[in-house]
Scaffold this active site. Structure first.
Site, mmCIF file in Angstrom:
data_model
loop_
_atom_site.group_PDB
_atom_site.id
_atom_site.type_symbol
_atom_site.label_atom_id
_atom_site.label_comp_id
_atom_site.label_asym_id
_atom_site.label_seq_id
_atom_site.Cartn_x
_atom_site.Cartn_y
_atom_site.Cartn_z
ATOM 1 N N LYS A 3 0.829 -1.217 0.000
ATOM 2 C CA LYS A 3 0.000 0.000 0.000
ATOM 3 C C LYS A 3 0.866 1.272 0.000
ATOM 4 O O LYS A 3 2.079 1.215 0.260
ATOM 5 C CB LYS A 3 -0.923 -0.029 1.215
ATOM 6 C CG LYS A 3 -1.975 -1.145 1.150
ATOM 7 C CD LYS A 3 -2.972 -1.004 2.296
ATOM 8 C CE LYS A 3 -4.054 -2.065 2.208
ATOM 9 N NZ LYS A 3 -5.058 -1.903 3.303
ATOM 10 N N PHE A 51 -15.675 3.980 6.568
ATOM 11 C CA PHE A 51 -14.337 4.456 6.204
ATOM 12 C C PHE A 51 -14.058 4.353 4.708
ATOM 13 O O PHE A 51 -12.923 4.573 4.275
ATOM 14 C CB PHE A 51 -13.277 3.660 6.988
ATOM 15 C CG PHE A 51 -13.381 2.167 6.827
ATOM 16 C CD1 PHE A 51 -12.849 1.523 5.715
ATOM 17 C CD2 PHE A 51 -14.026 1.398 7.796
ATOM 18 C CE1 PHE A 51 -12.953 0.145 5.560
ATOM 19 C CE2 PHE A 51 -14.134 0.012 7.654
ATOM 20 C CZ PHE A 51 -13.594 -0.600 6.522
ATOM 21 N N ARG A 79 -2.271 -14.225 5.005
ATOM 22 C CA ARG A 79 -2.941 -13.453 6.060
ATOM 23 C C ARG A 79 -2.127 -13.535 7.357
ATOM 24 O O ARG A 79 -2.047 -12.564 8.105
ATOM 25 C CB ARG A 79 -4.375 -13.963 6.300
ATOM 26 C CG ARG A 79 -5.326 -13.881 5.114
ATOM 27 C CD ARG A 79 -5.703 -12.504 4.672
ATOM 28 N NE ARG A 79 -6.172 -11.637 5.725
ATOM 29 C CZ ARG A 79 -6.817 -10.479 5.491
ATOM 30 N NH1 ARG A 79 -7.066 -10.076 4.246
ATOM 31 N NH2 ARG A 79 -7.199 -9.719 6.473
ATOM 32 N N THR A 85 -5.496 -6.509 10.773
ATOM 33 C CA THR A 85 -5.809 -5.258 10.076
ATOM 34 C C THR A 85 -5.275 -4.051 10.842
ATOM 35 O O THR A 85 -4.661 -3.152 10.260
ATOM 36 C CB THR A 85 -7.347 -5.123 9.914
ATOM 37 O OG1 THR A 85 -7.853 -6.312 9.299
ATOM 38 C CG2 THR A 85 -7.703 -3.908 9.079
ATOM 39 N N ARG A 96 2.553 -6.132 8.966
ATOM 40 C CA ARG A 96 1.852 -4.960 9.504
ATOM 41 C C ARG A 96 2.448 -4.504 10.838
ATOM 42 O O ARG A 96 2.522 -3.299 11.107
ATOM 43 C CB ARG A 96 0.350 -5.256 9.614
ATOM 44 C CG ARG A 96 -0.343 -5.156 8.240
ATOM 45 C CD ARG A 96 -1.756 -5.648 8.272
ATOM 46 N NE ARG A 96 -2.516 -5.262 7.075
ATOM 47 C CZ ARG A 96 -3.678 -5.791 6.734
ATOM 48 N NH1 ARG A 96 -4.225 -6.740 7.482
ATOM 49 N NH2 ARG A 96 -4.310 -5.380 5.654
ATOM 50 N N ASN A 106 -2.096 0.611 6.515
ATOM 51 C CA ASN A 106 -1.601 -0.616 7.142
ATOM 52 C C ASN A 106 -0.708 -1.459 6.222
ATOM 53 O O ASN A 106 -0.670 -2.680 6.326
ATOM 54 C CB ASN A 106 -2.748 -1.422 7.766
ATOM 55 C CG ASN A 106 -3.762 -1.894 6.744
ATOM 56 O OD1 ASN A 106 -3.612 -1.632 5.549
ATOM 57 N ND2 ASN A 106 -4.780 -2.581 7.197
ATOM 58 N N HIS A 109 -2.114 -5.305 1.603
ATOM 59 C CA HIS A 109 -3.413 -5.956 1.442
ATOM 60 C C HIS A 109 -3.185 -7.419 1.112
ATOM 61 O O HIS A 109 -2.256 -7.760 0.394
ATOM 62 C CB HIS A 109 -4.180 -5.299 0.282
ATOM 63 C CG HIS A 109 -5.382 -6.087 -0.179
ATOM 64 N ND1 HIS A 109 -6.593 -6.016 0.449
ATOM 65 C CD2 HIS A 109 -5.524 -6.993 -1.186
ATOM 66 C CE1 HIS A 109 -7.446 -6.837 -0.162
ATOM 67 N NE2 HIS A 109 -6.824 -7.437 -1.161
HETATM 68 P P1 DAT Z 1 -7.972 -6.406 5.757
HETATM 69 O O1 DAT Z 1 -7.171 -5.429 4.918
HETATM 70 O O2 DAT Z 1 -7.189 -6.884 6.939
HETATM 71 O O3 DAT Z 1 -8.555 -7.531 4.943
HETATM 72 P P2 DAT Z 1 -10.653 -5.265 5.819
HETATM 73 O O4 DAT Z 1 -10.930 -6.084 4.606
HETATM 74 O O5 DAT Z 1 -11.603 -5.400 6.973
HETATM 75 O O6 DAT Z 1 -9.190 -5.572 6.382
HETATM 76 O O7 DAT Z 1 -10.614 -3.728 5.451
HETATM 77 C C1 DAT Z 1 -9.982 -3.306 4.249
HETATM 78 C C2 DAT Z 1 -9.127 -2.095 4.536
HETATM 79 O O8 DAT Z 1 -9.957 -1.020 4.954
HETATM 80 C C3 DAT Z 1 -8.127 -2.273 5.695
HETATM 81 O O9 DAT Z 1 -6.942 -2.904 5.277
HETATM 82 C C4 DAT Z 1 -7.897 -0.859 6.110
HETATM 83 C C5 DAT Z 1 -9.266 -0.226 5.931
HETATM 84 N N1 DAT Z 1 -10.025 -0.257 7.195
HETATM 85 C C6 DAT Z 1 -10.601 -1.356 7.765
HETATM 86 N N2 DAT Z 1 -11.199 -1.029 8.910
HETATM 87 C C7 DAT Z 1 -11.006 0.304 9.082
HETATM 88 C C8 DAT Z 1 -11.365 1.251 10.095
HETATM 89 N N3 DAT Z 1 -12.088 0.889 11.170
HETATM 90 N N4 DAT Z 1 -10.971 2.543 9.916
HETATM 91 C C9 DAT Z 1 -10.257 2.929 8.833
HETATM 92 N N5 DAT Z 1 -9.878 2.079 7.841
HETATM 93 C C10 DAT Z 1 -10.239 0.792 7.969
HETATM 94 MG MG MG Z 2 -10.024 -7.602 3.503
#
Ligand code: DAT
Ligand code: MG
Length: 131
Positions: A3, A51, A79, A85, A96, A106, A109
């Protein structure tokens, strides 16, 4: 996909090294900058989440490095390698934990299923030959 925060900080090489040392083969890779609209398409599944706007702005704020990776049990193992996350909850030694700045910025992806890995791989590499 590495990212914008990690690419901008010069952590691309260190992260690729971790990925290869964990046993993943890089099948495809490139460096690109997405428009907010294209970032929005990639994260369409999150369109209803509060978000989403922030996520699309962030994901189009700088260059990213998408990759197709290959390994047995790749989705689950990747993962584990990337960690939770929210980096505050990520285990020691995960990408991460080492490189993410916040839950939004973070560092990396990872696809969450084989089906989505196929869809997301095609999103970036449709029409290219995999070798
Ligand atoms: P991951 O990337 O671990 O699969 P996710 O699919 O739940 O997580 O969310 C996608 C992305 O969205 C994540 O990498 C960062 C952003 N994100 C998730 N939860 C968030 C939050 N509470 N506030 C801000 N950004 C968030
Ligand atoms: Mg995801």
């Amino acid at each position: 996909m590495i990212k914008p925060d990690a690419v901008a900080d010069g952590n691309t090489g260190a992260i690729i090294k971790m990925i290869e040392e964990a046993g993943f083969r890089i099948v495809a890779m490139k460096k690109v900058k997405l428009s907010a609209e294209t970032a929005g398409k990639f994260y369409e599944v999150h369109a209803e989440r509060p978000f989403y706007g922030e996520l699309c702005a962030y994901m189009s704020s700088g260059a990213i490095v998408p990759m197709i990776l290959e390994k047995d049990n790749a989705v689950e193992d990747f993962r584990k390698l990337i960690g939770a996350t929210n980096p505050a909850n990520a285990e020691e030694g995960t990408i991460r934990k080492l490189y993410a700045k916040s839950i939004g910025a973070n560092a990396i992806h990872g696809s969450d299923s084989d089906e989505n890995a196929g869809i997301e791989g095609s999103f970036f590499f449709a029409g290219t030959e995999q070798f």
